[in-house]
Design a protein around this motif. Structure first.
Motif, PDB file in Angstrom:
ATOM      1  N   SER D  25       0.815  -1.217   0.000  1.00 58.18           N
ATOM      2  CA  SER D  25       0.000   0.000   0.000  1.00 58.18           C
ATOM      3  C   SER D  25       0.845   1.261   0.000  1.00 58.18           C
ATOM      4  N   TYR D  26       2.010   1.257   0.638  1.00 56.71           N
ATOM      5  CA  TYR D  26       2.835   2.459   0.644  1.00 56.71           C
ATOM      6  C   TYR D  26       3.758   2.517  -0.565  1.00 56.71           C
ATOM      7  N   GLY D  27       3.935   1.391  -1.203  1.00 49.69           N
ATOM      8  CA  GLY D  27       4.837   1.378  -2.353  1.00 49.69           C
ATOM      9  C   GLY D  27       6.211   1.894  -1.946  1.00 49.69           C
ATOM     10  N   ASN D  28       6.763   2.718  -2.777  1.00 48.65           N
ATOM     11  CA  ASN D  28       8.102   3.212  -2.492  1.00 48.65           C
ATOM     12  C   ASN D  28       8.121   4.255  -1.392  1.00 48.65           C
ATOM     13  N   PHE D  29       6.951   4.670  -0.934  1.00 48.59           N
ATOM     14  CA  PHE D  29       6.920   5.694   0.104  1.00 48.59           C
ATOM     15  C   PHE D  29       6.871   5.087   1.499  1.00 48.59           C
ATOM     16  N   ARG D  30       6.968   3.784   1.521  1.00 42.12           N
ATOM     17  CA  ARG D  30       7.057   3.132   2.809  1.00 42.12           C
ATOM     18  C   ARG D  30       8.418   3.443   3.422  1.00 42.12           C
ATOM     19  N   ARG D  31       8.442   3.486   4.725  1.00 38.97           N
ATOM     20  CA  ARG D  31       9.750   3.717   5.363  1.00 38.97           C
ATOM     21  C   ARG D  31      10.665   2.532   5.100  1.00 38.97           C
ATOM     22  N   PRO D  32      11.924   2.800   4.915  1.00 41.86           N
ATOM     23  CA  PRO D  32      12.861   1.718   4.570  1.00 41.86           C
ATOM     24  C   PRO D  32      13.183   0.863   5.781  1.00 41.86           C
ATOM     25  N   VAL D  33      12.247   0.015   6.198  1.00 38.20           N
ATOM     26  CA  VAL D  33      12.442  -0.706   7.453  1.00 38.20           C
ATOM     27  C   VAL D  33      13.242  -1.994   7.299  1.00 38.20           C
ATOM     28  N   GLN D  34      13.746  -2.244   6.090  1.00 37.17           N
ATOM     29  CA  GLN D  34      14.480  -3.487   5.871  1.00 37.17           C
ATOM     30  C   GLN D  34      15.632  -3.642   6.871  1.00 37.17           C
ATOM     31  N   ALA D  35      15.824  -4.869   7.293  1.00 31.30           N
ATOM     32  CA  ALA D  35      16.901  -5.138   8.247  1.00 31.30           C
ATOM     33  C   ALA D  35      18.156  -5.647   7.557  1.00 31.30           C
ATOM     34  N   THR D  36      18.045  -5.976   6.275  1.00 27.24           N
ATOM     35  CA  THR D  36      19.219  -6.456   5.535  1.00 27.24           C
ATOM     36  C   THR D  36      19.283  -5.733   4.192  1.00 27.24           C
ATOM     37  N   GLY D  37      20.365  -5.985   3.483  1.00 23.50           N
ATOM     38  CA  GLY D  37      20.495  -5.385   2.158  1.00 23.50           C
ATOM     39  C   GLY D  37      21.062  -3.977   2.224  1.00 23.50           C
ATOM     40  N   TRP D  38      21.298  -3.392   1.056  1.00 23.75           N
ATOM     41  CA  TRP D  38      21.954  -2.073   1.027  1.00 23.75           C
ATOM     42  C   TRP D  38      21.104  -1.006   1.678  1.00 23.75           C
ATOM     43  N   LYS D  39      19.776  -1.162   1.585  1.00 24.28           N
ATOM     44  CA  LYS D  39      18.918  -0.141   2.186  1.00 24.28           C
ATOM     45  C   LYS D  39      19.101  -0.088   3.695  1.00 24.28           C
ATOM     46  N   PRO D 653       3.761 -11.026  10.162  1.00 23.88           N
ATOM     47  CA  PRO D 653       4.430 -12.264   9.770  1.00 23.88           C
ATOM     48  C   PRO D 653       3.551 -13.043   8.790  1.00 23.88           C
ATOM     49  N   ALA D 654       4.155 -13.462   7.728  1.00 26.66           N
ATOM     50  CA  ALA D 654       3.384 -14.198   6.738  1.00 26.66           C
ATOM     51  C   ALA D 654       3.057 -15.586   7.288  1.00 26.66           C
ATOM     52  N   PRO D 655       1.915 -16.122   6.905  1.00 25.54           N
ATOM     53  CA  PRO D 655       1.509 -17.415   7.477  1.00 25.54           C
ATOM     54  C   PRO D 655       2.457 -18.549   7.120  1.00 25.54           C
ATOM     55  N   ASP D 656       3.126 -18.436   5.964  1.00 28.26           N
ATOM     56  CA  ASP D 656       3.987 -19.557   5.587  1.00 28.26           C
ATOM     57  C   ASP D 656       5.356 -19.482   6.249  1.00 28.26           C
ATOM     58  N   GLY D 657       5.495 -18.628   7.260  1.00 31.69           N
ATOM     59  CA  GLY D 657       6.714 -18.634   8.033  1.00 31.69           C
ATOM     60  C   GLY D 657       7.822 -17.766   7.449  1.00 31.69           C
ATOM     61  N   ASP D 658       7.499 -16.910   6.457  1.00 39.57           N
ATOM     62  CA  ASP D 658       8.513 -15.983   5.947  1.00 39.57           C
ATOM     63  C   ASP D 658       8.928 -15.025   7.052  1.00 39.57           C
ATOM     64  N   GLN D 659      10.124 -14.504   6.910  1.00 37.72           N
ATOM     65  CA  GLN D 659      10.595 -13.567   7.923  1.00 37.72           C
ATOM     66  C   GLN D 659       9.756 -12.294   7.883  1.00 37.72           C
ATOM     67  N   PRO D 660       9.221 -11.857   8.976  1.00 37.55           N
ATOM     68  CA  PRO D 660       8.538 -10.569   8.992  1.00 37.55           C
ATOM     69  C   PRO D 660       9.572  -9.456   8.954  1.00 37.55           C
ATOM     70  N   SER D 661       9.115  -8.272   8.590  1.00 41.69           N
ATOM     71  CA  SER D 661      10.070  -7.164   8.551  1.00 41.69           C
ATOM     72  C   SER D 661      10.335  -6.628   9.950  1.00 41.69           C
ATOM     73  N   LYS D 662       9.547  -7.040  10.883  1.00 47.91           N
ATOM     74  CA  LYS D 662       9.721  -6.553  12.240  1.00 47.91           C
ATOM     75  C   LYS D 662      10.245  -7.699  13.093  1.00 47.91           C
ATOM     76  N   GLU D 663      11.348  -7.457  13.718  1.00 51.05           N
ATOM     77  CA  GLU D 663      11.860  -8.499  14.592  1.00 51.05           C
ATOM     78  C   GLU D 663      10.937  -8.631  15.776  1.00 51.05           C
ATOM     79  N   LEU D 664      10.647  -9.822  16.151  1.00 47.02           N
ATOM     80  CA  LEU D 664       9.588  -9.957  17.136  1.00 47.02           C
ATOM     81  C   LEU D 664      10.085 -10.155  18.558  1.00 47.02           C
ATOM     82  N   ALA D 665      11.145 -10.794  18.726  1.00 49.94           N
ATOM     83  CA  ALA D 665      11.519 -11.025  20.107  1.00 49.94           C
ATOM     84  C   ALA D 665      13.019 -11.196  20.230  1.00 49.94           C
ATOM     85  N   VAL D 666      13.475 -10.986  21.417  1.00 45.80           N
ATOM     86  CA  VAL D 666      14.864 -11.280  21.701  1.00 45.80           C
ATOM     87  C   VAL D 666      14.855 -12.575  22.482  1.00 45.80           C
ATOM     88  N   SER D 667      15.694 -13.463  22.106  1.00 46.78           N
ATOM     89  CA  SER D 667      15.720 -14.696  22.878  1.00 46.78           C
ATOM     90  C   SER D 667      16.345 -14.412  24.228  1.00 46.78           C
TER      91      SER D 667
END
Lengths: 217, 397, 381, 668
Positions: D25-39, D653-667
């Motif tokens: 829905s935000y397309g490219n105007f979403r905040r760059p919340v990625q945890a990996t990659g160049w972004k 979190p996607a139902p098929d177990g994909d990594q969500p963009s938000k880290e959920l917990a600290v072990s």
């Protein structure tokens, strides 16, 4: 540079309630080591460095104020009654800014918006006065490159004018953000922050008005 | 280790002293006049104090490094400091510095006092040479009755405090004759003074020391100190009337070439055009700084182009430069004789000056200076013209 | 991820970058580098775009993303922007044949409405939730709208009011300024302490005020400024051929002229006119006894300070020979002077003299108009 | 980077259809919340990632500046050198200084301050994380902007001090000086913003119990430096604006024919330029004040003295600027005053040296590479400081200034003082930052070659200068080199060879990084360290500390590991826990809710807009308008964006177990 004046919290053994990483996110109570909020401290520091910026510009002007050689000089140009009127308007805008801050602290959003708009309007009048003044000076023979006096005069007052204009844009944007509920963080503090900046710009003008216009060359 | 460090330190110090060049012409440790001497007297003790402190610190560190290295000893006592020791160790350097500061302030004041000078010489810097003129009120020796203008080499009588009053026509330059005094920036729009005095006759080299653009490295100068008698002779020569070259000689042709090619910028006093009117050069129409060296007595100097190049051949140069102080004045007054003329470099210069000394003279790149060059442009002279000019200039004694 | 198009563009971009660097290092002149550099930037941009959109060829990468397309969206609401856009185009066209100002207004209108339209269209297709979509729109558009609105608001006030003041007479500007400022403050207090006044009234007052200001500004702008004359200056009078430098009288250029200088140290010379009517001079450092004048380097900016201690307003003039006036064969004297300096005052004069004094019979000199005895030789070697 | 919380049941996006995710829905105007990659690097606001990027870019510029220096020395190895033309040489020494000062030492110090200061005071990030990102990108783009002048008509050629009027258009007609001016304005904004940010961080965000006088000494020195920046950058900003208006808009601040005084520039420049010297060296003083106690197993001797002498240096540093102008023609009174003030500043500097040596006295010295660099700093800086005293004596200075003696002096101060300290810091904190050890063996080679190289390069310059060789000369001549075997030609050649040795030494650092890249993970506390930054894992977690530590003493970490079991005046320190155990204990009591600031596009966008304006000033006014528009857009986008992203920015979190963009917990 001494930090002696900064109040120290007593030796805390337990983490006080509401202790946070100090980030500025909305809705969380803050705890900072000095008791001043981060943004306020930052604004004070910024204004401190601005003092040196204007200090440098004012020194340059004071060094070059009489170096117009055989070109037009300040005493032929100044229109003290008019500049006094503009200075008065700018001073009054500090008063309305105070009203805005006090309204914001009372969470009286309606009046906050009103006083902010009025402050911006008065600031706009001041800038209009400066535009008018620069136009007449130019017509009277004082171009930017005419003499050392002209370069340093226009640079100093121009820098100040830009500061006022930026302040006005901040004030008006603040009104818009308040109206649309888009403001991030504590409203009253944001108004106070911009108020600090506005008062600073006013004080600098008083200095410039005194040193540039009133004290005879 | 300890011993080795100490030996290394001793060797280092010895190397510092023994490792210096002999007779470097700009050596500040060979003062030749009272100003340079007072600076020398002030700075040598400071160097010694600094050296001693440096050695103490280094020896101390060497001892620590050896003595306290980890040999498996226990964790040392967590000492946070000893305030008394700290304060004492703060006060000692403060006292040393106060000891240095007092004579420093005294010397500053003494060096700035120019009220005793007996001779005033104006120097004006520009890219990239010094103009030196002796104004009529300068009062050097028996007095100056008409202005003398020269460049690159300043001639002064020994034993006379000389006031150098300097300014600049374009950017900031700095006047520095290390064996006579410290340097002084010559700033456009301002007039600064520098007091020099030489005890012995000799040639004292100096160099522009404020970065002044492309050929900063090629902006040099010399002060030639001579006995008052020699100085009077020099003055007399500088004010003698102009003599045209004998008719029909190569030099006579050179005079015409000079008038057509060089006199636009370079003044030769007494030079007249066909109508008998004096020719006044107008360097301000061609050169950004508005000045070019006066060539009336070029061959009485032994360097040219900002004192960057020798007018004397490598064989003849040492005869003047290394002459003992008794004869250096006389050697210098001989000027450049035909057999000593360094015609190779002079010709190179005349052939294409900006190729020899980097200058800002490319006619296609002068937008920023309204077409005026900085330094001498390439005049595209023919080899014949160069021959004539060399012959003409050789007579400018 | 590298499709044919992006491979081509990346290759071309690398080539352009390398050639820009090679050109810049080896060749003089910057236009070539700028051209090649711009080409490189443009190609990198296109290549990046292409990479990012995968040549707009989603199938090349993955099929899954298509299946996750957002749900159907509601029909878009009414919009003013298509109209504004068309209007902007019309204004632009009119501006092309009439005034440049109209043209610029058209361009701004076109850009603003285009941007708003785009943002709106984008946001409306973001999701099925209109509230969320409004947020999306704000996120895109607000950073543009807020500053632009503020700038336009303040720009109108500044422009219109400064025009009004330029139209008014010099005295009236002060009155107008004070009156307008007072009105603004008075109204502000009125509205602040009369909460009963409906906010519409405030809006009306502001609207009327703004309209009045714009109308006033437009009217003043059209009827032109009051006449403002350039002041006369020493240099101006000299160019007009007025003999200001030989006259002891007061000219307009001398009125309230600056009487002191901040440059006191390290000048070429300080020349003082004493009460005895003699000119004395002081140079940096001593000068030999019996010296008769000042020597100044040729073609050099020399700062001379003139101090007047004579008891009357005087100026210092320098006689610098003669020159042939432009467009004629008449020799006219070359003169430079300060403005009239009051007793006890001082003034700096920066003089560059390009010709040596030997070119003038009798040489150069400083003198004070009206004081016969005040003369000083000036030697320029 | 993310909001880290224990798992909750709250759906991420209320009221939206199932198919609508923030990413769509935000397309490219979403905040760059990625945890990996160049972004995750380009748009990060994490002080640690920013610190690393600062360091890497600064290192690149270190080698750029180093190559410039090698070219300079190659040109001067022989009389009448022909490797560089006069023009290129002038550009080379201007850019060498500019690069080393503004693009290497300052940002490298900023890298350490950014990375270490929050860790040392027990904070989770700096006070204004997005401003921090802005500082970084302004520095990066400013540096690229200045260096782009090499291919756009030639670099600045007026020397880093850029004295007027030699910097005016007639004397420097290429655009080099414009690039320099505008580039320094841009990096100046970076420093200014960074200074405000770090001061607020140090003053406001200290962990409970971390009084000012318990702050680790590096943080203290970094704080003093930020104050110096805060008050000196505006002064150079004024000077640079005046120069820009002079060159680009026809103002005449430095036009002598209009009556200008060229000394105005010198006063403004040195009023900035002298504090700048302390800006360069104080961070390194801080670093070695951490390294020396660690490897001496003793607290810093006279901590309050070191703190206050640092503050005193900073304060007095503003009052000595005119000692750069002793030959410029000031009156004798000014010269005397500034001469004495300059001597006064030697006292607090001497205090520091005394404290460092006394820290080592009685210690248990462990000669790691970091320790070697630290001791190297003391020795080399002492030489530089003492030669500094010789030209605090103004009459001597009139003989020494603008000769190679000064070049020798400030290289002993800046290379011996600042750079060696930075290398000490790199070796000391490398395991902290990257979780791997650097090779100590190559490190030793690195150290010794650099030390030998620098003494060979800069040592002979003392002799060259005192015997009359001025600086900034593209050639020197045999005529003035003197006689004898040890003539100036000999020493010039030695210096040039030395520069090669130094270059090889510095290059070994890169070799070391390359060789050590596959080293096993470093232990938790490899150096048996003392301060708070070690109270977390190597490298630290994104949120720095699992729980905010409470501080009881200076050297908190040390005192958690060791206890004094002695009685009365007898002290006996026994290890009660290893570093790893102390860290484990912290993890056990991890905080539940940790809110970290979110990444943002705007700092990057705003930083890009300034060089665009810069190119506009030089080439085309339209670019100024475009750049200003981008800047305004970025500023308002920034102001309207909350520091921490809303829940709605994160995909559930996607139902098929994909990594969500938000880290959920600290072990736990």
């Amino acid at each position: 540079m001494s930090d002696a004046t900064i109040a120290e919290p007593s030796d805390v053994e337990e983490i006080p309630a509401g202790y946070d990483d100090g980030q500025d996110h909305a809705g969380l109570p803050h705890h900072t080591s000095t008791g001043l909020s981060n943004t306020k401290l930052a604004m004070w520091l910024f204004l401190g460095s601005e003092c040196l910026l204007f200090g440098g510009l004012i020194s340059t002007y004071m060094l070059y104020r009489n170096r117009q050689a055989d070109q037009i000089g300040p005493d032929q140009l100044w229109d003290i009654p008019f500049t006094s009127a503009t200075s008065f308007v700018l001073l009054m805008s500090s008063l309305t800014m105070v009203m805005a801050v006090s309204a914001a602290k009372r969470k009286d959003e309606q009046r906050t918006k009103l006083w902010l708009t009025v402050t911006a309007l008065l600031g706009g009048l001041f800038v209009a006065g400066q535009v008018y003044e620069f136009t007449t000076f130019y017509r009277e023979g004082l171009g930017y490159t005419t003499s050392l006096f002209s370069s340093s005069f226009y640079t100093l007052t121009g820098f100040h004018g830009v500061h006022v204009a930026v302040g006005i844009i901040m004030l008006l944007s603040l009104v818009a953000m308040l109206a649309k509920g888009k403001l991030v963080g504590d409203n009253a503090e944001t108004v106070e922050m911009i108020g600090l900046y506005w008062h600073f710009v006013d004080i600098v003008w008083i200095l410039i008005f005194t040193l540039v216009y009133l004290i005879p060359a | 280790m300890n011993r080795r460090v100490r030996i290394a330190a001793a060797v280092g110090l010895a190397a510092l002293v023994a490792g210096c060049a002999e007779d470097a012409p700009q050596d500040m440790f060979q003062p030749a006049g009272p100003n340079a001497q007072s600076i020398y007297d002030l700075s040598v003790p400071v160097f010694i104090i600094a050296g001693v402190i440096g050695v103490i610190v280094m020896v101390f560190i060497a001892i620590i490094v050896v003595k306290f290295r980890d040999r498996g000893q226990a964790i040392p006592d967590q000492v946070h400091g000893k305030p008394t020791l700290e304060i004492i160790l703060t006060i000692i350097p403060a006292l040393i510095l106060i000891g240095v500061a007092i004579p420093t302030v005294g010397t500053i004041m003494a060096l700035n006092d120019t009220s005793d000078t007996e001779c005033v010489i104006n120097v004006t810097g520009q890219q990239w040479w010094w103009e030196i003129d002796y104004p009529t009120q300068s009062g050097c020796g028996s007095g100056i009755d008409q202005p003398i203008i020269t460049s690159g080499q300043m001639v002064i009588p020994i034993g006379t405090p000389v006031l150098v009053r300097g300014t600049s026509r374009d950017v900031i330059h700095s006047w520095w004759i290390p064996r006579l005094n410290g340097k002084r920036d010559m700033v456009p729009g301002r007039v600064h003074t520098n007091r020099i005095e030489a005890d012995e006759p000799g040639i004292y080299a100096g160099q522009c020391t404020e970065f002044c653009g492309l050929s900063h490295a090629n902006m040099r100068m010399e002060v030639i100190a001579m006995t008052p008698e020699d100085f009077e002779a020099w003055k007399l020569n500088q004010t003698k009337p102009y003599e045209s070259p004998a008719e029909g000689t190569l030099a006579a042709k050179g005079e015409q070439t000079f008038i057509s090619q060089c006199a636009r910028c370079h003044q030769v006093n007494g030079l007249e055009d066909a109508d008998g009117a004096p020719i006044v050069s107008r360097p301000d129409l061609s050169v950004y700084s508005g000045a070019a060296p006066n060539l009336t007595h070029l061959m009485t100097r032994n360097t040219f182009a900002g004192a960057a190049y020798n007018l004397l051949t490598p064989e003849c140069r040492p005869k003047v430069w290394n002459a003992p102080s008794e004869t250096v004045g006389a050697e210098y007054l001989k000027g450049v004789t035909p057999d000593c003329l360094n015609s190779v470099e002079l010709r190179e210069w005349l052939r294409n000056a900006p190729a020899k000394k980097p200058m800002y003279a490319d006619p296609t790149k002068l937008e920023a200076t309204d077409g005026l060059t900085r330094g001498m442009p390439n005049l595209a002279l023919s080899e014949d013209q160069i021959d004539e000019l060399v012959a003409y200039l050789l007579e400018r004694h | 991820m590298f499709t044919t198009g992006s491979k081509f563009l990346v290759g071309a971009a690398v080539l352009a970058t390398l050639s820009a660097i090679a050109y810049g290092v080896t060749q003089d002149g910057i236009m070539g580098t700028v051209g090649l550099g711009s080409a490189a930037v443009a190609l990198w941009f296109l290549a990046g775009l292409n990479l990012y959109t995968r040549d707009n060829n989603y199938w090349a990468d993955e099929i899954a993303s298509i299946e996750q397309a957002p749900a159907a969206v509601p029909a878009p609401a009414n919009s003013v922007w298509p109209f504004a856009f068309a209007f902007g185009a019309a204004v632009l066209a009119v501006g092309l044949v009439t005034y440049q100002a109209v043209f610029i207004i058209g361009v701004v209108l076109l850009l603003v409405s285009g941007a708003e339209w785009t943002a709106e269209a984008w946001a409306q297709s973001a999701s099925a939730d209109t509230g969320h979509n409004a947020n999306v729109r704000d996120r895109i558009a607000n950073p543009l709208e807020f500053p632009l609105a503020a700038a336009i608001g303040i720009g109108v006030v500044v422009y219109a009011f400064s025009r009004v003041m330029l139209f008014l007479s010099k005295t009236n500007t002060v009155i107008a300024f004070a009156v307008l400022g007072s009105i603004v403050i008075a109204l502000a207090f009125f509205f602040a302490y009369r909460p009963r006044v409906p906010s519409k009234a405030a809006a009306v007052v502001i609207g009327v005020g703004a309209l009045g200001l714009i109308a006033g500004g437009a009217a003043a702008g059209l009827s032109g400024e009051r006449e403002i004359h350039p002041h006369e200056t020493t240099s101006g009078l000299n160019e007009e051929g007025v003999d200001i430098c030989t006259s002891p009288d007061e000219f307009e250029a001398d009125l309230k002229a600056s009487q002191s200088v901040s440059a006191t140290a390290a000048v070429a010379a300080t020349i003082t006119l004493g009460s005895d009517g003699e000119l004395s001079y002081d140079l940096n450092g001593p000068s030999a006894p019996g010296a008769v004048g000042i020597t100044l380097p040729r073609s050099n900016p020399n700062n001379i300070i003139f101090q007047n201690r004579s008891g009357e307003p005087r100026r210092l003039s320098a006689s610098l020979g003669t020159m042939v006036a432009e467009g004629s064969t008449n020799e006219v004297p070359v003169l430079m002077c300060t403005t009239l300096v009051d007793d006890g005052g001082a003034q700096n004069m920066t003089m560059r003299i390009d010709l040596p004094s030997i070119t003038t019979p009798g040489g150069y000199s400083f003198f004070v108009p009206g004081v016969e005895s005040a003369e000083l030789n000036l030697v320029v070697p | 980077m993310a909001i880290i919380e224990r798992p909750t049941d709250t759906p991420a996006l209320a009221g939206a259809g199932a198919a609508v995710t923030p990413s769509s829905s935000y397309g490219n105007f979403r905040r760059p919340v990625q945890a990996t990659g160049w972004k995750s690097w380009a748009f990060t606001v994490d002080h640690k990632k920013i610190g690393i990027m600062y360091g890497v870019v600064a290192m690149v510029f270190f080698f750029v500046g180093g190559i410039e220096a090698l070219l300079i020395r190659a040109q001067l190895a022989q009389p009448n050198g022909t490797i560089l033309s006069a023009d290129k040489y002038n550009q080379m020494f201007t850019m060498h200084a500019t690069t080393m000062v503004f693009l290497f030492v300052m940002p490298m110090a900023a890298a350490f301050a950014n990375y270490m200061m929050p860790l040392q005071i027990g904070a989770r990030d700096v006070a204004f994380p997005r401003l921090n990102a802005l500082s970084l990108w302004l520095f990066v783009f400013g540096g690229i902007f200045i260096n782009s002048s090499w291919i756009l008509g030639g670099a600045a050629d007026g020397g880093w001090f850029m004295y007027a009027p030699n910097s005016s258009v007639p004397f420097s007609p290429t655009n080099g000086v414009d690039f320099w001016t505008l580039g320094l304005l841009i990096t100046g904004v970076a420093s200014q913003v960074g200074a405000i940010n770090l001061i607020v961080t140090a003053l406001n965000m200290r962990a409970p119990g971390m009084k000012l006088m318990r702050m680790p000494i590096f943080t203290w020195m970094a704080l003093v430096v930020q104050f110096l920046l805060l008050f000196s950058i505006p002064v150079i900003t004024v000077a640079l604006f005046l120069l820009m208006f002079q060159r680009n808009f026809g103002a005449n601040f430095f036009s002598v024919e209009a009556g200008a005084d060229p000394l105005l520039w010198q006063h403004l420049f040195w009023l900035f330029g002298h504090p700048e010297v302390y800006i360069l060296v104080l961070p390194s003083f801080g670093i070695i004040s951490e390294v020396l106690p660690t490897f001496s197993r003793k607290p810093l001797f006279g901590y309050p003295f070191v703190v206050f002498s640092g503050a005193a240096i900073g304060f007095v540093g503003f009052g000595v600027w005119a000692h750069h102008m002793f030959a410029a023609g000031l009156g004798p009174i000014s010269v005397a005053v500034f001469s004495v003030a300059t001597m006064a500043i030697a006292v607090p500097t001497g205090v520091k040296i005394i404290n460092w040596t006394l820290t080592m006295w009685g210690g248990k010295l462990w000669f790691t590479t970091a320790m070697l660099f630290a001791i190297g700093l003391i020795v080399q800086f002492t030489i530089g400081g003492l030669s500094g005293v010789t030209h605090a004596v103004a009459p001597s200075d009139t003989q020494q200034t603008d000769t190679y003696y000064i070049v020798a002096h400030f290289h002993y101060v800046i290379f011996g003082g600042a750079v060696l300290g930075l290398f000490a810091g790199i070796y000391y904190w490398w395991p902290k930052v990257f979780g791997k050890m650097l090779s100590e063996k190559i490190g030793r080679w690195n150290f010794w070659l650099m030390i030998i190289g620098m003494n060979m390069t800069f040592g002979p310059m003392h002799i060259l200068g005192l015997q009359g060789q001025p600086r900034r000369m593209y050639i020197w001549t045999g005529d003035r080199a003197g006689d004898g075997f040890f003539d100036l030609a000999f020493w010039n050649l030695v210096a040039s060879i030395g520069s090669l040795v130094l270059g090889i030494g510095a290059f070994l650092f890169l070799v070391n990084v390359w060789v050590s890249r596959k080293n096993p993970p470093a232990p938790a506390d490899p150096w048996d360290a003392r301060s708070l930054e070690w109270l977390t894992t190597n490298p630290p977690k994104e949120h720095n500390f699992d729980r905010i530590p409470t501080v009881h003493t200076l050297d908190e970490f040390f005192h958690r590991k060791y206890e004094d079991v002695g009685e009365g005046d007898q002290h006996d320190y026994k290890q009660v826990a290893t570093g790893a155990e102390v860290i484990e204990l912290e993890e056990k009591y991890a905080d539940a809710h940790i809110h970290l600031p979110s990444p943002s596009y705007w700092p990057m966008v705003l930083a890009i807009s300034l060089p665009i304006i810069g190119y506009g000033v030089i080439f085309n006014t339209l670019l100024i308008v475009a750049g200003a528009a981008i800047a305004v857009l970025a500023l308002f986008g920034w102001a309207l964006e909350p520091p921490t992203a809303d829940e709605s920015e994160f995909d559930p979190p996607a139902p098929d177990g994909d990594q969500p963009s938000k880290e959920l917990a600290v072990s736990v």
